[in-house]
Scaffold this motif. Structure first.
Motif, PDB file in Angstrom:
ATOM      1  N   LYS A  55       5.411 -42.524 -18.263  1.00  0.00           N
ATOM      2  CA  LYS A  55       3.980 -42.614 -18.590  1.00  0.00           C
ATOM      3  C   LYS A  55       3.760 -42.377 -20.093  1.00  0.00           C
ATOM      4  N   ARG A  56       4.502 -41.381 -20.616  1.00  0.00           N
ATOM      5  CA  ARG A  56       4.357 -41.082 -22.042  1.00  0.00           C
ATOM      6  C   ARG A  56       4.820 -42.278 -22.888  1.00  0.00           C
ATOM      7  N   CYS A  57       5.916 -42.904 -22.482  1.00  0.00           N
ATOM      8  CA  CYS A  57       6.384 -44.096 -23.211  1.00  0.00           C
ATOM      9  C   CYS A  57       5.340 -45.212 -23.142  1.00  0.00           C
ATOM     10  N   ASP A  58       4.741 -45.408 -21.956  1.00  0.00           N
ATOM     11  CA  ASP A  58       3.686 -46.425 -21.839  1.00  0.00           C
ATOM     12  C   ASP A  58       2.574 -46.160 -22.852  1.00  0.00           C
ATOM     13  N   ARG A  59       2.179 -44.892 -22.952  1.00  0.00           N
ATOM     14  CA  ARG A  59       1.097 -44.559 -23.888  1.00  0.00           C
ATOM     15  C   ARG A  59       1.538 -44.762 -25.333  1.00  0.00           C
ATOM     16  N   THR A  60       2.789 -44.384 -25.621  1.00  0.00           N
ATOM     17  CA  THR A  60       3.304 -44.573 -26.991  1.00  0.00           C
ATOM     18  C   THR A  60       3.327 -46.059 -27.363  1.00  0.00           C
ATOM     19  N   LEU A  61       3.868 -46.867 -26.458  1.00  0.00           N
ATOM     20  CA  LEU A  61       3.967 -48.307 -26.732  1.00  0.00           C
ATOM     21  C   LEU A  61       2.573 -48.920 -26.884  1.00  0.00           C
ATOM     22  N   GLN A  62       1.662 -48.544 -25.984  1.00  0.00           N
ATOM     23  CA  GLN A  62       0.294 -49.064 -26.067  1.00  0.00           C
ATOM     24  C   GLN A  62      -0.381 -48.579 -27.353  1.00  0.00           C
ATOM     25  N   GLY A  63      -0.039 -47.363 -27.777  1.00  0.00           N
ATOM     26  CA  GLY A  63      -0.581 -46.827 -29.029  1.00  0.00           C
ATOM     27  C   GLY A  63      -0.172 -47.683 -30.229  1.00  0.00           C
ATOM     28  N   TYR A  64       1.085 -48.129 -30.245  1.00  0.00           N
ATOM     29  CA  TYR A  64       1.518 -49.031 -31.321  1.00  0.00           C
ATOM     30  C   TYR A  64       0.728 -50.341 -31.267  1.00  0.00           C
ATOM     31  N   GLU A  65       0.553 -50.872 -30.071  1.00  0.00           N
ATOM     32  CA  GLU A  65      -0.185 -52.131 -29.952  1.00  0.00           C
ATOM     33  C   GLU A  65      -1.643 -51.955 -30.370  1.00  0.00           C
ATOM     34  N   ASP A  66      -2.238 -50.830 -30.015  1.00  0.00           N
ATOM     35  CA  ASP A  66      -3.634 -50.593 -30.407  1.00  0.00           C
ATOM     36  C   ASP A  66      -3.779 -50.580 -31.931  1.00  0.00           C
ATOM     37  N   LYS A  67      -2.733 -50.102 -32.602  1.00  0.00           N
ATOM     38  CA  LYS A  67      -2.797 -50.081 -34.063  1.00  0.00           C
ATOM     39  C   LYS A  67      -2.386 -51.410 -34.696  1.00  0.00           C
ATOM     40  N   LEU A  68      -1.362 -52.035 -34.149  1.00  0.00           N
ATOM     41  CA  LEU A  68      -0.767 -53.189 -34.842  1.00  0.00           C
ATOM     42  C   LEU A  68      -1.176 -54.547 -34.266  1.00  0.00           C
ATOM     43  N   HIS A  69      -1.502 -54.608 -32.974  1.00  0.00           N
ATOM     44  CA  HIS A  69      -1.944 -55.862 -32.329  1.00  0.00           C
ATOM     45  C   HIS A  69      -0.936 -56.999 -32.464  1.00  0.00           C
ATOM     46  N   LEU A  70       0.334 -56.667 -32.529  1.00  0.00           N
ATOM     47  CA  LEU A  70       1.316 -57.730 -32.766  1.00  0.00           C
ATOM     48  C   LEU A  70       1.640 -58.507 -31.492  1.00  0.00           C
ATOM     49  N   VAL A  71       1.565 -57.860 -30.345  1.00  0.00           N
ATOM     50  CA  VAL A  71       1.782 -58.592 -29.088  1.00  0.00           C
ATOM     51  C   VAL A  71       0.646 -59.597 -28.902  1.00  0.00           C
ATOM     52  N   GLU A  72      -0.566 -59.137 -29.129  1.00  0.00           N
ATOM     53  CA  GLU A  72      -1.741 -60.009 -29.016  1.00  0.00           C
ATOM     54  C   GLU A  72      -1.609 -61.214 -29.948  1.00  0.00           C
ATOM     55  N   LYS A  73      -1.211 -60.948 -31.188  1.00  0.00           N
ATOM     56  CA  LYS A  73      -1.055 -62.009 -32.169  1.00  0.00           C
ATOM     57  C   LYS A  73       0.018 -63.015 -31.730  1.00  0.00           C
TER      58      LYS A  73
END
Lengths: 114, 114
Positions: A55-73
């Motif tokens: 769960k903590r890893c999920d939050r960490t990974l999602q935290g990177y995406e929330d900042k960087l949006h690279l998956v979305e891009k």
């Protein structure tokens, strides 16, 4: 997007920012779909510990995406590259001209890259 | 790749992972090209402190790239999308068919995205 697909993508992009211990447990749980019990036993930690770490890893990974949006891009880019193939198909799915072949080839290379 | 272009790209991709203090100083130094003295005075730290902070940010940003390679991936994709435009140009730079226009439009959208 289903949870597994999302977890896989986030891990693909940002997994290298986890520790090797986190990566090992996360891969076993999410990618290899081993049970909490199996992972806990092999790692010498509790089932709850495995659960919390994932769960903590999920939050960490999602935290990177929330900042960087690279998956979305990259998803947006991939969708557009697919559209190039669709445009060619719509005009003539049998088009075997060198132009169409070259563009399809480049589009395929881009998809492989992403 | 020159240093400024590289710093700008790395900052574009990973800058949000710096602290707001780091971002502020880094932007003033690298993007706005203010002098160490100006930045130091405004931030109430020493010139050496500014210099060290910027160098540390460079290492942090490069560290993310060494792990994730997303700038490298992005540059490769952008280069290939440009090649799609070049292929169309080579066949007929004046080609104004709907097919060519649609593909050029999508390629442009992808470049804007990246």
């Amino acid at each position: 997007m289903d949870d597994f697909f999302k977890q896989t993508l986030l891990y693909d992009f940002y997994g290298e920012l986890l520790t090797s211990h986190q990566k090992e447990i996360y891969e076993q749980s999410v990618l290899e779909d081993l049970s909490l019990g199996e992972i806990a036993q092999a790692a010498g930690i509790s089932r709850q510990g495995v659960h919390d770490l994932v769960k903590r890893c999920d939050r960490t990974l999602q935290g990177y995406e929330d900042k960087l949006h690279l998956v979305e891009k990259f998803l947006a880019v991939r969708e557009k590259v697919h559209r190039i193939g669709q445009v060619l198909d719509r005009y003539d799915p049998e088009d075997n001209s060198q132009l169409a072949r070259e563009i399809r080839e480049i589009a395929r290379e881009i998809i492989d890259e992403l």
